[in-house]
Write an enzyme that holds these catalytic residues in place. Sequence first.
Site, PDB file in Angstrom:
ATOM      1  N   CYS A  98      -0.737  -2.028 -14.912  1.00 14.32           N
ATOM      2  CA  CYS A  98      -0.236  -1.413 -15.694  1.00 14.32           C
ATOM      3  C   CYS A  98       1.187  -1.735 -16.206  1.00 14.32           C
ATOM      4  O   CYS A  98       1.710  -1.274 -17.249  1.00 14.32           O
ATOM      5  CB  CYS A  98      -0.134   0.351 -15.383  1.00 14.32           C
ATOM      6  N   ASP A 111       2.939   4.967 -13.380  1.00 15.45           N
ATOM      7  CA  ASP A 111       1.860   5.557 -12.217  1.00 15.45           C
ATOM      8  C   ASP A 111       2.267   5.634 -10.831  1.00 15.45           C
ATOM      9  O   ASP A 111       1.581   5.116  -9.898  1.00 15.45           O
ATOM     10  CB  ASP A 111       0.650   4.345 -12.508  1.00 15.45           C
ATOM     11  N   LYS A 134      -2.399   8.767 -19.620  1.00 18.34           N
ATOM     12  CA  LYS A 134      -3.046   7.853 -20.273  1.00 18.34           C
ATOM     13  C   LYS A 134      -4.572   7.520 -19.696  1.00 18.34           C
ATOM     14  O   LYS A 134      -4.368   7.881 -18.687  1.00 18.34           O
ATOM     15  CB  LYS A 134      -2.381   6.377 -20.207  1.00 18.34           C
TER      16      LYS A 134
HETATM   17  C1  VGL Z   1      -3.844   0.983 -12.703  1.00 15.40           C
HETATM   18  C2  VGL Z   1      -6.062   0.061 -12.134  1.00 15.40           C
HETATM   19  C3  VGL Z   1      -6.629   1.467 -12.893  1.00 15.40           C
HETATM   20  C4  VGL Z   1      -2.578   0.694 -12.661  1.00 15.40           C
HETATM   21  C5  VGL Z   1      -4.504   1.818 -13.190  1.00 15.40           C
HETATM   22  O1  VGL Z   1      -1.674   1.769 -12.790  1.00 15.40           O
HETATM   23  O2  VGL Z   1      -1.957  -0.452 -12.788  1.00 15.40           O
HETATM   24  N1  VGL Z   1      -4.623  -0.066 -12.233  1.00 15.40           N
HETATM   25  N2  VGL Z   1      -5.789   2.001 -13.331  1.00 15.40           N
END
Ligand code: VGL
Length: 197
Positions: A151, A8, A106
């Site tokens: 994540c 991410d 995702k």
């Molecule tokens: C994430 C919160 C919401 C992450 C993704 O990538 O850690 N955290 N969505």
Amino acid sequence: MSALIVIDVQNDFCPGGALAVSEGDQIVRGINALMADVEAVVLTQDWHPADHSSFASQHDGHDPYSLIEMPYGPQVLWPDHCVIGSEGAAFHAGLNANRAEVVIRKGFRRAIDSYSAFFENDHTTPTGLEGYLRTRGITQLTMVGLATDFCVAYSAIDAAKLGFDVTVKLELCRAIDLNGSLDAAKQDMIQAGVTLA
Ligand code: VGL
Ligand code: ZN
């Protein structure tokens, strides 16, 4: 066979983004450099519909960063982020995304969040990444990215439980750190057999 799993590294998790992680952009150069050391590169991309149930905006009277109970367990409510096709959902412009052989998206189902690169937050619905890695004969995983305590940790713990040899390079991760979540995530990763480097 080894793979680098980059979690991410998207605009919304970098300074100026909707769910900015402090110093989230400072890991990009180091991640690019690490890509030379592995046989495969996988990127994950948080990828939510605009009405995703992890968004506080979808729950009247609930503020961002509050906790609710969902059918699959507790869920932190987030500011709207990483909406499908948006600039915020795009990879950081400095990330060498061209090097990646696969991108796992995702969190694309409205009713359920997915922190882990392997399973949605019900811990049972697979993303398909396990099959990809196994059929390519990949057993060693290095994980980096955002956010350490959500994540990255969920992905590393699932990977260790699945039997992969997992190292998280902490200097190439950054955390959200809500109410001690970073320390808890480190303990949980160690307990699951993840190597923290
Ligand atoms: C994430 C919160 C919401 C992450 C993704 O990538 O850690 N955290 N969505
Ligand atoms: Zn998300």
